[in-house]
Structure formats: structure tokens, C-alpha cells
Motif scaffolding. Structure first.
Motif, PDB file in Angstrom:
ATOM      1  N   ASN A  77       1.407  -1.341  -0.111  1.00  9.92           N
ATOM      2  CA  ASN A  77       0.331  -0.339   0.201  1.00  9.92           C
ATOM      3  C   ASN A  77       1.285   1.186   0.082  1.00  9.92           C
ATOM      4  OD1 ASN A  77      -2.035  -1.196  -0.102  1.00  9.92           O
ATOM      5  ND2 ASN A  77      -2.621  -1.250   2.175  1.00  9.92           N
ATOM      6  N   GLU A  78       2.097   1.249   0.782  1.00  7.87           N
ATOM      7  CA  GLU A  78       2.628   2.348   1.153  1.00  7.87           C
ATOM      8  C   GLU A  78       3.933   2.870  -0.763  1.00  7.87           C
ATOM      9  OE1 GLU A  78       3.089  -0.905   1.304  1.00  7.87           O
ATOM     10  OE2 GLU A  78       5.652  -0.833   2.272  1.00  7.87           O
ATOM     11  N   LEU A  79       3.639   1.731  -1.753  1.00  7.10           N
ATOM     12  CA  LEU A  79       4.405   1.900  -2.821  1.00  7.10           C
ATOM     13  C   LEU A  79       3.382   3.298  -3.941  1.00  7.10           C
ATOM     14  CD1 LEU A  79       5.186  -1.543  -3.512  1.00  7.10           C
ATOM     15  CD2 LEU A  79       6.345   0.072  -2.805  1.00  7.10           C
ATOM     16  N   GLN A  80       4.592   4.420  -3.656  1.00  9.57           N
ATOM     17  CA  GLN A  80       4.445   5.668  -5.127  1.00  9.57           C
ATOM     18  C   GLN A  80       5.166   5.146  -6.155  1.00  9.57           C
ATOM     19  OE1 GLN A  80       1.940   7.340  -6.478  1.00  9.57           O
ATOM     20  NE2 GLN A  80       1.824   8.655  -4.859  1.00  9.57           N
ATOM     21  N   SER A  97      10.692 -11.123  -0.456  1.00  9.32           N
ATOM     22  CA  SER A  97      10.517 -10.131   0.119  1.00  9.32           C
ATOM     23  C   SER A  97      10.663  -8.604   0.568  1.00  9.32           C
ATOM     24  CB  SER A  97      11.084 -10.186   1.293  1.00  9.32           C
ATOM     25  OG  SER A  97      11.716  -9.193   2.391  1.00  9.32           O
ATOM     26  N   GLY A  98       9.700  -7.813   0.856  1.00 10.18           N
ATOM     27  CA  GLY A  98       9.598  -6.727   0.129  1.00 10.18           C
ATOM     28  C   GLY A  98      10.446  -5.844   0.343  1.00 10.18           C
ATOM     29  N   ASN A  99      11.879  -6.015   1.903  1.00 10.15           N
ATOM     30  CA  ASN A  99      13.130  -5.290   2.185  1.00 10.15           C
ATOM     31  C   ASN A  99      14.142  -5.520   0.501  1.00 10.15           C
ATOM     32  OD1 ASN A  99      12.824  -4.137   3.968  1.00 10.15           O
ATOM     33  ND2 ASN A  99      11.929  -6.199   5.069  1.00 10.15           N
ATOM     34  N   PRO A 100      14.116  -4.630   0.397  1.00  8.39           N
ATOM     35  CA  PRO A 100      15.395  -4.654  -1.587  1.00  8.39           C
ATOM     36  C   PRO A 100      16.964  -5.396  -0.709  1.00  8.39           C
ATOM     37  CG  PRO A 100      14.147  -1.968  -0.634  1.00  8.39           C
ATOM     38  CD  PRO A 100      13.864  -2.876   0.244  1.00  8.39           C
ATOM     39  N   GLN A 116       3.994   7.378   2.534  1.00 11.53           N
ATOM     40  CA  GLN A 116       4.431   6.717   1.348  1.00 11.53           C
ATOM     41  C   GLN A 116       5.851   6.362   0.466  1.00 11.53           C
ATOM     42  OE1 GLN A 116       2.633   8.509  -1.690  1.00 11.53           O
ATOM     43  NE2 GLN A 116       1.073   6.941  -1.583  1.00 11.53           N
ATOM     44  N   ILE A 117       6.703   5.143   0.158  1.00 12.25           N
ATOM     45  CA  ILE A 117       7.995   5.491  -0.152  1.00 12.25           C
ATOM     46  C   ILE A 117       8.134   5.260  -1.906  1.00 12.25           C
ATOM     47  CG2 ILE A 117       9.283   4.525   1.108  1.00 12.25           C
ATOM     48  CD1 ILE A 117       8.889   1.907   0.361  1.00 12.25           C
ATOM     49  N   TYR A 118       8.881   5.268  -2.466  1.00 11.74           N
ATOM     50  CA  TYR A 118       9.094   4.641  -3.851  1.00 11.74           C
ATOM     51  C   TYR A 118       8.747   3.103  -4.683  1.00 11.74           C
ATOM     52  CZ  TYR A 118       9.145   9.423  -4.940  1.00 11.74           C
ATOM     53  OH  TYR A 118       8.330  11.376  -5.023  1.00 11.74           O
ATOM     54  N   ASN A 119       8.451   3.310  -4.839  1.00 15.20           N
ATOM     55  CA  ASN A 119       8.273   1.731  -5.299  1.00 15.20           C
ATOM     56  C   ASN A 119       9.742   1.286  -6.354  1.00 15.20           C
ATOM     57  OD1 ASN A 119       8.245  -0.819  -6.135  1.00 15.20           O
ATOM     58  ND2 ASN A 119       6.643  -0.215  -7.676  1.00 15.20           N
ATOM     59  N   SER A 120      10.896   1.582  -5.542  1.00 14.56           N
ATOM     60  CA  SER A 120      11.931   1.270  -5.920  1.00 14.56           C
ATOM     61  C   SER A 120      12.889  -1.141  -6.716  1.00 14.56           C
ATOM     62  CB  SER A 120      13.631   1.047  -5.174  1.00 14.56           C
ATOM     63  OG  SER A 120      13.551   1.013  -3.679  1.00 14.56           O
ATOM     64  N   ASN A 121      11.559  -1.733  -6.257  1.00 13.10           N
ATOM     65  CA  ASN A 121      11.840  -2.771  -5.877  1.00 13.10           C
ATOM     66  C   ASN A 121      11.187  -3.059  -7.175  1.00 13.10           C
ATOM     67  OD1 ASN A 121      12.841  -3.466  -3.607  1.00 13.10           O
ATOM     68  ND2 ASN A 121      10.478  -4.628  -3.219  1.00 13.10           N
ATOM     69  N   ASN A 122      10.520  -2.601  -8.186  1.00 14.73           N
ATOM     70  CA  ASN A 122      10.343  -2.268  -9.448  1.00 14.73           C
ATOM     71  C   ASN A 122      11.835  -2.156  -9.929  1.00 14.73           C
ATOM     72  OD1 ASN A 122       8.593  -2.991 -11.613  1.00 14.73           O
ATOM     73  ND2 ASN A 122       7.511  -1.022 -11.718  1.00 14.73           N
ATOM     74  N   THR A 148       7.071  -8.427  -5.288  1.00 13.71           N
ATOM     75  CA  THR A 148       8.124  -8.353  -4.048  1.00 13.71           C
ATOM     76  C   THR A 148       7.051  -7.717  -2.906  1.00 13.71           C
ATOM     77  OG1 THR A 148       8.085  -5.975  -4.494  1.00 13.71           O
ATOM     78  CG2 THR A 148      10.069  -7.530  -5.335  1.00 13.71           C
ATOM     79  N   GLY A 149       6.957  -7.993  -1.214  1.00 13.49           N
ATOM     80  CA  GLY A 149       6.014  -8.168   0.144  1.00 13.49           C
ATOM     81  C   GLY A 149       5.161  -8.776   0.361  1.00 13.49           C
ATOM     82  N   GLY A 150       4.667  -8.431   0.983  1.00 16.01           N
ATOM     83  CA  GLY A 150       4.004  -9.610   1.328  1.00 16.01           C
ATOM     84  C   GLY A 150       4.409 -11.102   1.959  1.00 16.01           C
ATOM     85  N   VAL A 151       5.428 -11.512   2.357  1.00 18.90           N
ATOM     86  CA  VAL A 151       5.850 -11.709   2.647  1.00 18.90           C
ATOM     87  C   VAL A 151       5.839 -12.767   3.640  1.00 18.90           C
ATOM     88  CG1 VAL A 151       6.116 -13.080   0.332  1.00 18.90           C
ATOM     89  CG2 VAL A 151       8.261 -12.478   1.221  1.00 18.90           C
TER      90      VAL A 151
HETATM   91  P1  AMP Z   1       7.154  -6.263   2.932  1.00 15.34           P
HETATM   92  O1  AMP Z   1       7.935  -7.549   2.238  1.00 15.34           O
HETATM   93  O2  AMP Z   1       5.797  -6.050   2.892  1.00 15.34           O
HETATM   94  O3  AMP Z   1       6.797  -6.739   4.457  1.00 15.34           O
HETATM   95  O4  AMP Z   1       8.073  -5.020   3.106  1.00 15.34           O
HETATM   96  C1  AMP Z   1       9.105  -4.552   3.596  1.00 15.34           C
HETATM   97  C2  AMP Z   1       9.887  -3.949   3.869  1.00 15.34           C
HETATM   98  O5  AMP Z   1      10.217  -3.427   2.091  1.00 15.34           O
HETATM   99  C3  AMP Z   1       9.188  -2.112   3.996  1.00 15.34           C
HETATM  100  O6  AMP Z   1       9.618  -1.855   4.500  1.00 15.34           O
HETATM  101  C4  AMP Z   1       8.312  -2.214   2.969  1.00 15.34           C
HETATM  102  O7  AMP Z   1       8.326  -0.709   2.720  1.00 15.34           O
HETATM  103  C5  AMP Z   1       9.652  -2.327   2.167  1.00 15.34           C
HETATM  104  N1  AMP Z   1       9.061  -2.564   0.762  1.00 15.34           N
HETATM  105  C6  AMP Z   1       7.876  -3.043   0.397  1.00 15.34           C
HETATM  106  N2  AMP Z   1       7.661  -3.130  -1.392  1.00 15.34           N
HETATM  107  C7  AMP Z   1       8.619  -2.093  -1.686  1.00 15.34           C
HETATM  108  C8  AMP Z   1       9.489  -1.706  -3.119  1.00 15.34           C
HETATM  109  N3  AMP Z   1       8.324  -2.036  -4.036  1.00 15.34           N
HETATM  110  N4  AMP Z   1      10.467  -0.886  -3.086  1.00 15.34           N
HETATM  111  C9  AMP Z   1      10.895  -0.828  -2.013  1.00 15.34           C
HETATM  112  N5  AMP Z   1      10.242  -0.931  -0.204  1.00 15.34           N
HETATM  113  C10 AMP Z   1       9.578  -1.617  -0.655  1.00 15.34           C
END
Ligand code: AMP
Ligand code: MG
Length: 411
Positions: free
Chosen positions: A188-191, A300-303, A201-207, A251-254
Motif C-alpha cells: 500500500n505504501e508504494l508510490q 521480500s519487500g525489503n530491497p 509512502q515510499i517510491y517503488n524501488s523494487n520494481n 515482492t512484498g507481503g511474504v
Molecule cells: P514487506 O515485505 O511487504 O513486509 O515489506 C518490507 C519492507 O520493504 C517495508 O519497509 C516495505 O515498505 C518495503 N518495501 C516493500 N515493497 C517495496 C518496494 N516495491 N520498493 C521498495 N521498498 C519496498
């Protein structure tokens, strides 16, 4: 479902579930950056005919015997040959052919004199030096001889290879597959870049990080999507994009948070879950599953965690597919010359920089903190230090195991 499995077991699982892809036959224009699936031998000579490497006069070397300033030789110009012309009438003794660079050398002539070393008057040219047979003469096959090996299987096709293959008139080549990948970043935080960040919000760097890494390792990102932490939305994006790709990366939510939805989504979709979590830090949260025959990596969402598990699981899979071993991590050892005061209960990977020194390879930590959410450490990172579970803090001077990353601009 397996949980917290060792890395090597996870790698084995991935290896057994590679997407089933065949080599592709592509036109040369589209072959740049691809890996050859066949060895290629020269189907012809290059140049195909004996040609002049310069602008001058083609003649018989024996005619020039004794020629000098004091004993100038005059030859009659019997033809003019340009690049692209067919070879004209033979050159007999006492004759010469005006010839331009790239033009076929006529029969009878066995050398070419440079234009600058001659004097011309009407249809006569004066020569004041002796020439050897073969002088300024590029024989057929001078560059490439018919039948010789040009590029072996597994070669990365870049400009030099494309030039050589094109010189052979080869229009198409067999290359290793380029898997199509869909990337779905969730949170939800991705911009998006270019938009204003709202609070939280944070920028979507993982993409960018993950898509670019996929392409660096020989995959084609065919879809790049973003989803909020919303079951229906994520489900929809997975099911819509799965049929068009060879594998899928999210990425994210795992992890174990209340909005970490991926595992339950995959279960609800009926995926076979291979494993959830690795015995590894960073990179513990990860899910690997198969849905409708397609493998899914939920990183993981963590880069830093995402990129490390990518390198350990997705990178080797891509190398299996494209056969380009150079892209794989290489195990090695180096002397640690830094400080790391934490003991490691779980196996730990540190982002680090290895360099050669007179006493062998030495390794220090990358600039930045070794947290899973820290991105900066990936900037100069060219290796990962592999610390076994149950290790005490590292001591400067001790030998460590490392996984070296490929120098991607150096192959
Ligand atoms: P999560 O894996 O969803 O629990 O996210 C772990 C951390 O990674 C959180 O601090 C997220 O805000 C960050 N994060 C998740 N997705 C991304 C993304 N696409 N780009 C950068 N940081 C992200
Ligand atoms: Mg999240």
C-alpha cells in the motif's frame, strides 16, 4: 509445506522446476545480448575473393624486377576496377589494372602498388620500386576461412560476434531461450516515480531493482505491475499475468504481518507451495510456489533481502535456462579486513566488496548498514560473505567464504 529450509535445498527445488523452454531461432538484428545455442562454423571465405586493400594498381610482381628511380618501369593501364565490380580481363605482362580498395584483383595480377607510390600519365603508370608477390594483396579467406569455428555454443552475442556472423551472410541464429517474466510489486505504501510522496509512502524501488536484475541475468520483463495489499487485487494480477509468462516474481507481503497476504493468496489459488521462508538472513521471508505449471518467487519487500534471494535462487535458475555460466555467483574465499561484531545464530549473508591485493583477495563490507531494508549497500557490492549459522563475530584477518557476483560489463 516446507518452512525455513536451507538454501541448498531451495536451490535444488528450483532446479527441478525450471520452466520448459526451447531454443529460439532469431534474426541477427534481434540476437544482440542473446546466448548462442549452437556452434557456428564459417560457411564461406571472407573476403570471398582476392581483393585490393588499398587504392592503387594491380600488377605482376615479376614485372617489377629491377625497377628503381634510375630504372623506372612503365605499365599500360588496361582496366579500372571498383569495389562491387566483377573481376575484369586478366593482367598480362607489361600491363596493370587501376584498382580501388575492396575491388577484386584480376587474374594474372599478384600484387598491388599503392597509388601514392606511382606516377600516372594518361593510360600509363610509372613504378620505381620492386614489389613482392602477395604485396598489398588480400587473398580470399584472409579474414575468415571457410569451415573455421567462428563462435562456440554458449557465446554471448555482442557487436563483434554480430559483425562476424553478418559478414558470413547468416541471417538467423539459434539462441538460448529468453524467459518472459511478470513482476508484481505489492504494498500500500508504494508510490510511482514522478508522483508526489504522501505521508507514509515510499517510491517503488523494487520494481526497478528487480526488473533490471532480471534483464541483466537474461530474462525479459514482459509485465511490470503494482498492487496494493489487497487480496483480490493481487490475485487478479497473478491470474491475469501468469499465462503469458514463463515465471513470475513478486515482492512484498511474504512475512508474518497482518498485511502479508501472498502465502494465503497462493494457497487459495491452489498453488503448490514448495517452501516458505529460508534459513537465511537477510532473506528469510520468501515463498516459492508453482501455479498452473508456472513457478512463482514471492520475494521480500525489503530491497536487500529481495536482491540477495534473487541472486541465490532466481539468478542460478536463469543461468540454467540460458547456459551463460558467467552470470552465476562463484564461490570463493577471501580474507576479511573489516569489523562485524554480531554473532550469527542463522546463516547470514553480508553485502561486501572483494578486491585483489598482494596477499590475495581481501573483502570488506559495503558502504551502508547491513539491514534487509537498506538499499545503498548494493551499490558497490560485488560479493556476499557467507557466514554459517552459529558463528561468532567476524575477526579482521580471518578467512571467509564469499559468493562473487559477475562483472557484468566485463564479458
Ligand atoms: P514487506 O515485505 O511487504 O513486509 O515489506 C518490507 C519492507 O520493504 C517495508 O519497509 C516495505 O515498505 C518495503 N518495501 C516493500 N515493497 C517495496 C518496494 N516495491 N520498493 C521498495 N521498498 C519496498
Ligand atoms: Mg508490505
Amino acid at each position: 509445506m516446507k518452512q525455513r529450509i536451507p538454501l541448498e535445498e531451495a536451490q535444488e527445488i528450483v532446479k527441478k522446476n525450471l520452466p520448459d523452454l526451447s531454443p529460439e531461432n532469431v534474426i541477427l538484428k534481434e540476437a544482440s545480448g542473446r546466448i548462442l545455442a549452437e556452434s557456428i562454423f564459417a560457411p564461406m571465405n571472407q573476403p570471398p575473393f582476392a581483393r585490393s586493400p588499398l587504392d592503387g594498381y594491380a600488377l605482376r610482381a615479376e614485372d617489377t624486377r629491377g625497377a628503381s628511380k634510375d630504372n623506372p618501369l612503365k605499365l599500360k593501364i588496361v582496366s579500372r576496377i571498383f569495389a562491387g565490380d566483377r573481376a575484369k580481363e586478366p593482367v598480362n605482362s607489361g600491363e596493370t589494372a587501376r584498382i580501388m580498395t575492396g575491388a577484386p584483383i584480376p587474374e594474372g595480377a599478384d600484387c598491388v602498388i599503392r597509388q601514392e607510390n606511382t606516377d600516372r600519365e594518361n593510360d600509363e603508370v610509372t613504378i620505381c620500386q620492386e614489389l613482392r608477390p602477395g604485396q598489398n594483396y588480400a587473398p580470399a579467406g584472409e579474414d575468415i576461412e571457410k569451415g573455421e569455428l567462428l563462435c562456440s555454443r554458449g557465446t554471448l552475442l555482442r557487436s563483434p560476434q554480430l559483425g562476424v556472423l553478418a559478414s558470413m551472410g547468416l541471417e538467423r541464429v539459434e539462441v538460448r531461450p529468453l524467459p518472459k517474466v511478470a513482476v508484481i510489486t505489492t504494498g500500500n505504501e508504494l508510490q510511482a516515480l514522478g508522483e508526489k510522496l504522501e505521508p507514509g509512502q515510499i517510491y517503488n524501488s523494487n520494481n526497478y531493482l528487480i526488473s533490471a536484475r532480471l534483464e541483466e541475468c537474461g530474462a525479459k520483463v514482459t509485465a511490470s505491475l503494482v498492487a496494493g495489499d489487497n487480496k483480490e487485487e493481487i490475485k487478479e494480477k497473478i491470474t491475469e499475468n501468469l499465462p503469458g509468462c514463463d515465471f513470475l516474481v513478486t515482492t512484498g507481503g511474504v512475512s508474518v504481518g497482518e498485511k502479508d497476504l501472498l502465502l494465503s493468496i497462493l494457497e487459495e489459488l491452489g498453488a503448490e507451495i514448495f517452501f516458505w521462508k529460508l534459513g537465511l538472513k537477510p532473506g528469510t521471508p520468501i515463498v516459492c510456489a508453482k501455479l498452473d505449471g508456472t513457478i512463482i518467487f514471492g520475494l521480500s519487500g525489503n530491497p536487500a533481502a529481495a536482491v540477495i534471494t534473487f541472486d541465490l535462487l532466481v539468478r542460478p535458475m536463469l543461468v540454467e535456462i540460458n547456459g551463460f555460466e558467467h552470470l552465476n555467483l562463484k564461490s570463493s574465499r577471501a580474507v576479511f579486513v573489516d569489523e562485524f561484531n554480531k554473532s550469527s545464530r542463522t546463516r547470514r549473508l553480508l553485502r561486501a566488496v572483494v578486491v585483489s591485493s598482494p596477499r590475495g583477495e581481501i573483502v570488506k563490507l559495503s558502504r551502508g548498514r547491513q539491514r534487509p531494508g537498506v538499499l545503498k549497500t548494493t551499490l558497490e557490492c560485488n560479493c556476499l560473505i557467507d557466514i554459517p549459522a552459529g558463528s561468532p563475530p567476524l575477526e579482521s584477518g580471518q578467512e571467509v567464504e564469499i559468493f562473487k557476483l559477475p562483472e557484468i560489463y566485463n564479458y
